[in-house]
Design an enzyme around this catalytic site. Structure first.
Site, PDB file in Angstrom:
ATOM      1  N   TYR A   1      -7.137  28.852 -31.167  1.00 14.87           N
ATOM      2  CA  TYR A   1      -6.962  29.150 -32.590  1.00 14.87           C
ATOM      3  C   TYR A   1      -5.813  30.088 -32.904  1.00 14.87           C
ATOM      4  O   TYR A   1      -5.534  30.344 -34.071  1.00 14.87           O
ATOM      5  CB  TYR A   1      -8.267  29.717 -33.161  1.00 14.87           C
ATOM      6  CG  TYR A   1      -9.423  28.761 -33.016  1.00 14.87           C
ATOM      7  CD1 TYR A   1      -9.473  27.612 -33.790  1.00 14.87           C
ATOM      8  CD2 TYR A   1     -10.434  28.975 -32.086  1.00 14.87           C
ATOM      9  CE1 TYR A   1     -10.519  26.709 -33.652  1.00 14.87           C
ATOM     10  CE2 TYR A   1     -11.486  28.078 -31.950  1.00 14.87           C
ATOM     11  CZ  TYR A   1     -11.521  26.945 -32.729  1.00 14.87           C
ATOM     12  OH  TYR A   1     -12.554  26.046 -32.593  1.00 14.87           O
TER      13      TYR A   1
ATOM     14  N   ASP B   1     -19.821  16.214 -50.527  1.00 13.22           N
ATOM     15  CA  ASP B   1     -20.225  15.878 -51.889  1.00 13.22           C
ATOM     16  C   ASP B   1     -19.686  16.881 -52.903  1.00 13.22           C
ATOM     17  O   ASP B   1     -19.313  16.507 -54.023  1.00 13.22           O
ATOM     18  CB  ASP B   1     -21.743  15.780 -51.985  1.00 13.22           C
ATOM     19  CG  ASP B   1     -22.296  14.540 -51.295  1.00 13.22           C
ATOM     20  OD1 ASP B   1     -21.508  13.666 -50.881  1.00 13.22           O
ATOM     21  OD2 ASP B   1     -23.534  14.457 -51.156  1.00 13.22           O
TER      22      ASP B   1
ATOM     23  N   HIS C   1      -6.891  22.511 -40.428  1.00 12.98           N
ATOM     24  CA  HIS C   1      -7.444  23.019 -39.175  1.00 12.98           C
ATOM     25  C   HIS C   1      -6.319  23.666 -38.381  1.00 12.98           C
ATOM     26  O   HIS C   1      -5.187  23.161 -38.365  1.00 12.98           O
ATOM     27  CB  HIS C   1      -8.089  21.904 -38.352  1.00 12.98           C
ATOM     28  CG  HIS C   1      -9.247  21.281 -39.052  1.00 12.98           C
ATOM     29  ND1 HIS C   1     -10.479  21.894 -39.112  1.00 12.98           N
ATOM     30  CD2 HIS C   1      -9.346  20.133 -39.770  1.00 12.98           C
ATOM     31  CE1 HIS C   1     -11.297  21.132 -39.822  1.00 12.98           C
ATOM     32  NE2 HIS C   1     -10.630  20.070 -40.240  1.00 12.98           N
ATOM     33  N   LEU C   2      -6.643  24.768 -37.733  1.00 11.85           N
ATOM     34  CA  LEU C   2      -5.665  25.469 -36.909  1.00 11.85           C
ATOM     35  C   LEU C   2      -5.298  24.666 -35.669  1.00 11.85           C
ATOM     36  O   LEU C   2      -4.142  24.578 -35.283  1.00 11.85           O
ATOM     37  CB  LEU C   2      -6.211  26.842 -36.503  1.00 11.85           C
ATOM     38  CG  LEU C   2      -6.489  27.797 -37.664  1.00 11.85           C
ATOM     39  CD1 LEU C   2      -7.381  28.937 -37.209  1.00 11.85           C
ATOM     40  CD2 LEU C   2      -5.207  28.305 -38.256  1.00 11.85           C
ATOM     41  N   SER C   3      -6.295  24.076 -35.037  1.00 14.71           N
ATOM     42  CA  SER C   3      -6.082  23.299 -33.821  1.00 14.71           C
ATOM     43  C   SER C   3      -5.983  21.815 -34.158  1.00 14.71           C
ATOM     44  O   SER C   3      -6.358  21.389 -35.244  1.00 14.71           O
ATOM     45  CB  SER C   3      -7.231  23.529 -32.831  1.00 14.71           C
ATOM     46  OG  SER C   3      -8.425  22.973 -33.331  1.00 14.71           O
TER      47      SER C   3
ATOM     48  N   ARG D   1     -15.442  16.446 -32.450  1.00 14.48           N
ATOM     49  CA  ARG D   1     -14.544  16.999 -33.468  1.00 14.48           C
ATOM     50  C   ARG D   1     -13.631  15.939 -34.084  1.00 14.48           C
ATOM     51  O   ARG D   1     -12.880  16.225 -35.009  1.00 14.48           O
ATOM     52  CB  ARG D   1     -13.688  18.109 -32.872  1.00 14.48           C
ATOM     53  CG  ARG D   1     -14.484  19.310 -32.420  1.00 14.48           C
ATOM     54  CD  ARG D   1     -13.545  20.424 -31.956  1.00 14.48           C
ATOM     55  NE  ARG D   1     -14.244  21.435 -31.201  1.00 14.48           N
ATOM     56  CZ  ARG D   1     -14.912  22.457 -31.735  1.00 14.48           C
ATOM     57  NH1 ARG D   1     -14.957  22.607 -33.038  1.00 14.48           N
ATOM     58  NH2 ARG D   1     -15.516  23.334 -30.958  1.00 14.48           N
TER      59      ARG D   1
END
Length: 153
Positions: A24, A88, A101-103, A112
């Protein structure tokens, strides 16, 4: 009127800088928020940053954004893969959301690879560390500017 955006951070992101920095990055959440505030100033927009480890609080933040935000940059963390309720909420608010997302989540564990959030988002940006947020904010700000210019002509 100045455009405004919500920067929404999900589960475990309060531990950035110490939580698996090889995945991260070394930046803390406070450092990322500071960089985003500087970028917002450069872009001539305003931002509000919020982090929670609680799904309900994230949903409330999304609902609240309807009243003031032109868009949302959202890193749902692990809720990406599990939360129909967040999906929703995004679908219900009627403002553009960019998932970040960081990664690079698709280069990681198989669980994932699937995002429940992505299908109701304007787009997704992953794998660029803290710059994933910056890319998303730039995209929203430029998109809003283009739409405003089109509506005026």
């Amino acid at each position: 009127m100045k455009k405004a955006y919500l920067i929404l951070h999900g589960a475990n992101l309060n531990l950035l800088g110490t939580r698996e920095p090889q995945v991260y990055g070394a930046e803390t959440l406070a450092e990322i928020n500071a960089r985003l505030h500087a970028l917002a100033q450069e872009l001539g927009v305003s931002i509000r940053c919020f982090q929670s480890n609680h799904e309900g609080e994230l949903i409330e933040a999304l609902h609240g954004a309807r009243a003031w935000a032109d868009g949302v940059v959202f890193n749902p963390g692990a809720f990406t893969h599990t939360s129909i309720a967040l999906r929703d909420a995004i679908a219900a608010i009627g403002i553009p959301v960019v998932e970040v997302h960081l990664s690079n989540v698709v280069a990681r564990e198989e669980f994932r690879h699937r995002s429940l959030i992505a299908p109701v988002c304007l787009g997704s940006i992953a794998g660029f560390g803290w710059q994933s947020y910056a890319l998303a904010l730039r995209a929203l700000a430029e998109r809003s500017g283009t739409e405003v210019a089109r509506q005026a002509s």
